[in-house]
Design an enzyme around this catalytic site. Structure first.
Site, PDB file in Angstrom:
ATOM      1  CD  GLN A  89      -2.799  -1.112   2.460  1.00 43.33           C
ATOM      2  OE1 GLN A  89      -2.963  -0.060   3.075  1.00 43.33           O
ATOM      3  NE2 GLN A  89      -3.414  -2.236   2.796  1.00 43.33           N
ATOM      4  CG  HIS A  90       1.981   3.619  -2.587  1.00 41.59           C
ATOM      5  ND1 HIS A  90       3.118   4.244  -3.045  1.00 41.59           N
ATOM      6  CD2 HIS A  90       2.038   2.352  -3.090  1.00 41.59           C
ATOM      7  CE1 HIS A  90       3.826   3.417  -3.793  1.00 41.59           C
ATOM      8  NE2 HIS A  90       3.183   2.258  -3.843  1.00 41.59           N
ATOM      9  N   PRO A  91       0.729   5.564   1.243  1.00 38.24           N
ATOM     10  CG  PRO A  91       2.234   7.236   1.844  1.00 38.24           C
ATOM     11  CD  PRO A  91       2.155   5.914   1.157  1.00 38.24           C
ATOM     12  CG  LEU A  92      -4.613   6.130   0.554  1.00 42.41           C
ATOM     13  CD1 LEU A  92      -5.966   5.442   0.675  1.00 42.41           C
ATOM     14  CD2 LEU A  92      -4.305   6.451  -0.902  1.00 42.41           C
ATOM     15  CB  THR A  99       0.225   8.323  -2.993  1.00 45.79           C
ATOM     16  OG1 THR A  99       0.485   8.757  -4.339  1.00 45.79           O
ATOM     17  CG2 THR A  99      -1.140   8.832  -2.554  1.00 45.79           C
TER      18      THR A  99
END
Length: 331
Positions: free
Chosen positions: A178-181, A186
């Protein structure tokens, strides 16, 4: 007209390689040494040089190492020792050379490995890997933990855990990290330098991000996964579940559920709730189906539960304890 002398002058650096009939000379030979060395008696041993001694020492150590590895292999036939594996710790995985000794162990356990894994190819394996006998990795170049009578035609992550009696079709993959939202970007630049690889980076600039981790996918027993399914890291697929082709699974799958779609949702269950509870209590996958014998393999599910329960209560069948391959000593 080209004469022999002209041709010889052209090829003079390689005159020794020309035929005698072409150059008109005998084959050139180096001049004899001015002071020929006296012949040494064959019965007298000459003292080896330092380079020769080092070479002999290296060969002796190599042979001694091979003998120890062979002795260990004979004492523990179904375990690969550290001296044999020549494992190299790399992050959280270990490198293993797929030589003939490793393949011999797989052959004894009837573990089928992909054709893409050539001889002496180095594979990265999870240190906790456990592959039970009678399994098949038909496609790909990755090995992971898998139970008896299961097969896969896909390359799942190395930390994947697959139970017994599972069928995994082609092109089954896992989602990436995942990537930071909720950060200003991101991009991975806020928590990782593995992609851009900047030479100079201020200390303490990067901030940890838990979503970048890749937790293991757990696939329990008697699971059937269709073609082109995508699995989210960290999910658990329950016992007896069926995942339809092209599904994207983003959450845990209940026991004996048939799911499909994007994102995947429960379509229906294979059996009634009472039958599912009976199967989960029975745990038939803890037994070798070859020992069912007088139970027809195509019998009705209720008859199967009753027949196997009677055999277990009468102590006519024992739990299955298969041999397995691992990187750690077996008990």
């Amino acid at each position: 007209m080209i004469r022999k002398g002209h041709l010889l002058a052209f090829f003079i650096p390689h005159a020794n390689c020309l035929p005698r009939s072409l150059c008109g000379f005998k084959k050139l030979t180096p001049p004899p040494p001015s002071t020929p060395k006296p012949k040494q008696s064959t019965t007298v041993a000459t003292k080896p040089t330092k380079a020769t001694q080092k070479n002999y020492k290296g060969k002796a150590q190599f042979m001694e190492k091979c003998e120890k590895a062979t002795d260990s292999l004979m004492e523990i036939p179904y375990r690969l020792t550290n001296s044999l594996l020549e494992t190299i710790h790399l992050h959280m995985y270990q490198k293993v050379s797929m030589g003939f000794r490793v393949r011999k162990q797989f052959a004894k356990l009837n573990i089928r490995i992909p054709k893409a894994v050539f001889y002496w190819k180095t594979l990265k394996l999870d240190p906790a890997i456990k592959i039970e006998q009678n399994t098949a990795f038909i496609k790909g170049k990755i090995l992971h933990s898998m139970g008896a009578y299961s097969y896969t035609r896909s390359s799942l992550p190395r930390n994947t855990i697959v139970g017994r009696y599972c069928s995994i079709a082609r092109s089954v993959t896992s989602l990436g990290v995942q990537h930071p939202l909720k950060r200003f970007t991101t991009s991975a630049v806020t928590y990782s330098n593995d992609e851009i690889k900047l030479d100079t980076l201020p200390e303490g600039l990067l901030k940890p991000f838990d979503g970048a981790k890749c937790p293991a996918i757990i696939i329990k027993n008697d699971v059937w996964i269709g073609n082109n399914v995508v699995l989210k890291p960290g999910i658990t697929v329950g016992n007896g579940a069926v995942i339809a082709a092209n599904a994207v699974v983003t959450r845990d799958v209940p026991d004996y559920a048939i799911i499909g779609g994007i994102p995947a949702r429960v379509i229906r269950y294979r059996f009634s709730p009472n039958t599912i509870n009976a199967l989960l209590e029975l745990r038939w996958w803890d037994y070798n189906f070859l020992n069912f014998k007088d139970i027809p393999l195509d019998t009705d599910i209720e008859n199967f539960i009753n027949a196997l329960t009677q055999k277990i209560n009468a102590n006519k069948i024992d739990k299955f304890s298969p041999r397995y391959f691992s990187l750690s000593p077996q008990q």
